[in-house]
Each structure stands twice: as C-alpha cells, then as structure tokens.
Design a protein around this motif. Structure first.
Motif, PDB file in Angstrom:
ATOM      1  N   TYR A 105       0.834  -1.206   0.000  1.00 15.65           N
ATOM      2  CA  TYR A 105       0.000   0.000   0.000  1.00 15.65           C
ATOM      3  C   TYR A 105       0.868   1.255   0.000  1.00 15.65           C
ATOM      4  N   TYR A 157      -1.340  -3.154 -10.196  1.00 19.71           N
ATOM      5  CA  TYR A 157      -2.748  -3.560 -10.223  1.00 19.71           C
ATOM      6  C   TYR A 157      -3.084  -4.402 -11.443  1.00 19.71           C
ATOM      7  N   ASP A 176      -8.622  -5.988  -1.483  1.00 18.40           N
ATOM      8  CA  ASP A 176      -7.788  -4.817  -1.205  1.00 18.40           C
ATOM      9  C   ASP A 176      -8.305  -4.060   0.021  1.00 18.40           C
TER      10      ASP A 176
END
Length: 207
Positions: free
Chosen positions: A107, A127, A165
């Motif tokens: 993150y 991603y 996520d």
C-alpha cells in the motif's frame, strides 16, 4: 558483504530492502539503511541500482511475486463454487496474516508511486498483476466447478480484487481476523449466485 557476482549482490540487496521496508516502512528504506541491513557498502548499493526509485521498484516486484506465489489453496476437485472460492480466499488470507509487514509495504509503495514522477506506471503494473492473477483464480474456479460466470470476467475480477484490497487494509488497521474471515466467506458464498452451470448438449457429448 563478501565478494559476490553482481547479479547475486543485487538479489541480496533487494532481499535486504524488502526486510527494511516490511519492518520500518518505505520512508525508512534508504540506500544507507539497505546497505547496513545487507552488510554491504553504500557504494555497492549505488553500483547495483541507479536510484532509490529503482530499488523500490524491485522491492514491490519481489513482494508481489512472493505473496502471489504463496497463495496456494488445497485441492478440492468436484466441489461447488462457494467451497472452491472459500478455499482460495482462505489460502490468500493465511498469506496476509503471515506477512502483514509486506502487505503494508504494497500500500505504501502504491501511494509513493502515484505521487512520484516517473513511477506512476509502477502502480499501474502492480494492479494489472493483481487483476490478472485474480482473473486466473476465477477462471480456475469456474473450470473446476463446471460453471460460467454471469458477469463479464473483468467486472467480477475487479469486484474480487477491490474487496480483497479493502479488507486487507481494514485488517491492517484493526487486526480483527474473525470479521475479516467472515467477510471472505460471505463473498465466496455470494459468488455462487454469480455463476451458472455449463449445460452440454447431449449430441456434443458423444461427438
């Protein structure tokens, strides 16, 4: 660090950078900290990597490949969608709880990449990997359960990945594993309603 080949030295420095990032955070992952962690000279870090940004790129690639590779569910051939999906998601969650520091780094690096000129594509690549590997899991579940998805795979993939996520980020905050696992099971059950059995024509079975 004893004299080693450049490729091996680079790999050792990446491993050291991953340890520093997971333990102390991305902001603390300086070339000096990485050199100290690896028992190497600062010059060797600068020799192997053109910049700190390149080093952080390698850290993210290493972590993503490791975490994705560890996500290996037990075999449950012949089971339905919900059972297969639960097995997949529980295997994933075992990895999350085993490596919370590395999860947090992903993150941190995403936001760092989005805010750093020249690194934006790293977040996009990150991603794209997440979505492709999630899509592969969904394809595998459908094949093993002999079903097809009622939603387009790209949409279902994004639903799955974004759920994971958000759930991981929430868990990093409160460490409520019971609720997190309950949410995973509920999502796995909901996937059953987003699938339908593949009907094979009798004529095709014997062709």
């Amino acid at each position: 660090m004893a004299r080693v080949r450049a490729k091996v030295r680079r790999e050792l420095l990446i491993e050291a950078a991953v340890r520093v990032a997971a333990r102390d955070g991305v902001a603390a992952t300086t070339t000096r900290a990485v050199a100290a962690e690896a028992g190497a000279s600062l010059a060797s870090v600068h020799y192997c990597f053109d910049s700190k940004q390149e080093l952080l790129r390698e850290v993210l690639i290493s972590i993503i490949n490791e975490l994705a590779g560890d996500w290996l569910p037990s075999a449950t051939e012949g089971a339905g969608v919900a059972v297969l999906a639960r097995a997949e998601l529980r295997a994933l969650w075992d990895v999350v709880e085993r490596e919370p520091g590395k999860q947090q780094v992903t993150y941190e690096l995403t936001h760092h990449a989005l805010r750093t000129e020249g690194l934006e594509e790293l977040a996009r690549w990150q991603y794209e990997v997440y979505y492709e590997r999630s899509a592969q899991r969904l394809r595998d579940i459908a094949a093993r359960a002999a079903v097809e998805w009622t939603l387009p795979l790209p949409i279902l993939t994004r639903m799955l990945m974004n759920m994971i996520d958000g759930l991981v980020l929430g868990w990093l905050v409160d460490r409520n594993s019971e609720l997190a696992r309950g949410a995973l099971d509920a999502f796995a059950d909901s996937l059953e309603g987003m699938s339908r059995a593949i009907v094979t024509s009798p004529g095709l079975e014997h062709s």
